[in-house]
Scaffold this motif. Sequence first.
Motif, PDB file in Angstrom:
ATOM      1  N   THR A 108      85.114 -33.428  26.208  1.00  0.00           N
ATOM      2  CA  THR A 108      84.217 -33.058  25.274  1.00  0.00           C
ATOM      3  C   THR A 108      83.405 -31.665  25.510  1.00  0.00           C
ATOM      4  OG1 THR A 108      82.660 -34.513  26.128  1.00  0.00           O
ATOM      5  CG2 THR A 108      83.894 -35.313  24.600  1.00  0.00           C
ATOM      6  N   LYS A 341      77.545 -38.400  25.307  1.00  0.00           N
ATOM      7  CA  LYS A 341      78.627 -37.323  24.935  1.00  0.00           C
ATOM      8  C   LYS A 341      78.497 -36.920  23.804  1.00  0.00           C
ATOM      9  CE  LYS A 341      81.847 -38.245  28.843  1.00  0.00           C
ATOM     10  NZ  LYS A 341      82.825 -37.462  29.671  1.00  0.00           N
ATOM     11  N   LYS A 392      85.376 -27.385  33.248  1.00  0.00           N
ATOM     12  CA  LYS A 392      84.754 -28.453  32.624  1.00  0.00           C
ATOM     13  C   LYS A 392      83.975 -27.874  31.200  1.00  0.00           C
ATOM     14  CE  LYS A 392      84.807 -31.584  35.905  1.00  0.00           C
ATOM     15  NZ  LYS A 392      85.783 -32.970  35.447  1.00  0.00           N
TER      16      LYS A 392
HETATM   17  P1  UTP Z   1      85.227 -35.971  33.474  1.00  0.00           P
HETATM   18  O1  UTP Z   1      84.374 -37.136  33.553  1.00  0.00           O
HETATM   19  O2  UTP Z   1      84.893 -34.658  33.927  1.00  0.00           O
HETATM   20  O3  UTP Z   1      85.466 -35.987  31.705  1.00  0.00           O
HETATM   21  O4  UTP Z   1      86.646 -36.352  33.936  1.00  0.00           O
HETATM   22  P2  UTP Z   1      86.506 -35.045  30.704  1.00  0.00           P
HETATM   23  O5  UTP Z   1      87.059 -35.884  29.784  1.00  0.00           O
HETATM   24  O6  UTP Z   1      87.190 -34.457  31.733  1.00  0.00           O
HETATM   25  O7  UTP Z   1      85.367 -34.062  30.409  1.00  0.00           O
HETATM   26  P3  UTP Z   1      84.193 -34.331  29.404  1.00  0.00           P
HETATM   27  O8  UTP Z   1      83.034 -34.988  30.259  1.00  0.00           O
HETATM   28  O9  UTP Z   1      84.211 -35.139  28.259  1.00  0.00           O
HETATM   29  O10 UTP Z   1      83.520 -33.067  29.040  1.00  0.00           O
HETATM   30  C1  UTP Z   1      87.063 -36.299  35.054  1.00  0.00           C
HETATM   31  C2  UTP Z   1      88.738 -36.472  34.991  1.00  0.00           C
HETATM   32  O11 UTP Z   1      88.789 -37.954  34.913  1.00  0.00           O
HETATM   33  C3  UTP Z   1      89.579 -38.113  33.932  1.00  0.00           C
HETATM   34  C4  UTP Z   1      89.491 -36.844  32.923  1.00  0.00           C
HETATM   35  O12 UTP Z   1      90.909 -36.360  32.165  1.00  0.00           O
HETATM   36  C5  UTP Z   1      89.449 -35.764  34.259  1.00  0.00           C
HETATM   37  O13 UTP Z   1      90.808 -35.216  34.785  1.00  0.00           O
HETATM   38  N1  UTP Z   1      89.567 -39.039  32.819  1.00  0.00           N
HETATM   39  C6  UTP Z   1      87.920 -39.225  32.352  1.00  0.00           C
HETATM   40  C7  UTP Z   1      90.242 -40.168  32.638  1.00  0.00           C
HETATM   41  O14 UTP Z   1      91.543 -40.069  32.902  1.00  0.00           O
HETATM   42  N2  UTP Z   1      90.073 -40.980  31.601  1.00  0.00           N
HETATM   43  C8  UTP Z   1      88.481 -41.266  31.095  1.00  0.00           C
HETATM   44  O15 UTP Z   1      88.228 -42.015  30.345  1.00  0.00           O
HETATM   45  C9  UTP Z   1      87.662 -40.317  31.725  1.00  0.00           C
END
Ligand code: UTP
Length: 414
Positions: A108, A341, A392
């Motif tokens: 996000t 979020k 990020k």
């Molecule tokens: P983050 O917590 O940084 O989330 O995930 P995100 O989706 O990349 O970004 P934001 O917070 O929405 O901006 C860390 C890692 O965990 C994975 C993400 O793809 C990233 O590799 N992840 C996160 C999952 O696989 N599943 C989820 O439900 C959440």
Amino acid sequence: MDINIEEIREKLTKYNQSHLLDFLSEITDDKKEQLLKQLSDIDYEKINNLYNNLKNFTIPIDEIIEPLDYYIKDDFTDSEKNQLSEIGDKILMQNTYAIVTMAGGQGTRLGHNGPKGTFELNLYPEKKSLFEILAIKIQEANEKYSINIPWYIMTSEENNYETISFFNEKNYFGLNKDNVFFFTQNKLPLVSFNGDMLLAEPYRVHEVSNGNGDIFESLLKNGLIENMKNRGIKWIFISGIDNILADISDPLFLGLTINNNTQIGSKTIFKQNAYSQDWVFCKKNNKPSMLGYERITEEITNAKKDDKYLYREINILCHIFSIDALEKCAHVELPYHMAAKKNIYINDEGMKIFPNKPNSYKFEKFIFDSFKFFDNITLLRVNPEEEFAPIKNPEGVYSPMTATKLYIKQQNNE
Ligand code: UTP
């Protein structure tokens, strides 16, 4: 259709979610069916409990917090490095090592239109997606050790189709298709700060992936732990999709974890800014855990022993699990957290709103909550310039620009 709309209405009223039917009279019959099916599948009691419990969550006061030992990569002598790497090399050479990439997140903050792994970096003169960068590393490890590392990619229902299409379009980046597996994690509805579930469309409740901690259950559910066992996999490296400097086949890290007699290992970086909001590794009630920033006092953050800080190791989502450890985690219950979020929603007037600040809670399990099911974990502090360049944010810290610079610097040094 075998769905009783009155039953649904009753349930929605009971849990204060009646607004989800606000547009029922305005949508086509097939969309109506889609919405009612989704509404009848949602576990309202669970969401209601999660929201109420997490909203009123208070930090347990009786936990005993202690420091967790860690190694520093740069402190090893060359001979130690070689000895440890030899242990890891052996595992890699035996083709008993697998990679799991967590790519089910929503991204996000980055705001890229599509799965984060399809985001392309401009690596002058060419562009490479995050998936391609990882695929190249796997290809290099395959060549170095003459092996075929199986690659398991966790997607979400939101991005699974697009992820697989991208791999097909790119011809799996030259990897053997039979060694690449996609699996979809579970999802849960988003709620507003008041606990109201959001609609993503007038005919669809906004449900999203339930956190990277769902990895264990989802691997199991999709038969992939069995798949690993059938292939003789002994050790599994797990990382996120967005750290383009992750060393996905580091024999030293693997060798250290094995030599240390632990079933799990994690890389860390040093927390430079003592007062940043980063969580740090610790022991809680004698088990490996993470300490949230709201609990890190001045005294804790500055605590030292023999000139080494005790609570400054940040988790960079680079983990090693033995196959037994992975399987064990698939059978334990990880707690949920609630994260604020930015998510689109349909407002009372039926308009789609694109918020510019967090407007909703996502319920997430975190992979680090699995650490407490083990007596110990091997922590290895690495140099962020060499191993940590996550993407990020669209700009500023941890952005494509900062990551690209570090990536190019690393490529040029090799
Ligand atoms: P983050 O917590 O940084 O989330 O995930 P995100 O989706 O990349 O970004 P934001 O917070 O929405 O901006 C860390 C890692 O965990 C994975 C993400 O793809 C990233 O590799 N992840 C996160 C999952 O696989 N599943 C989820 O439900 C959440």
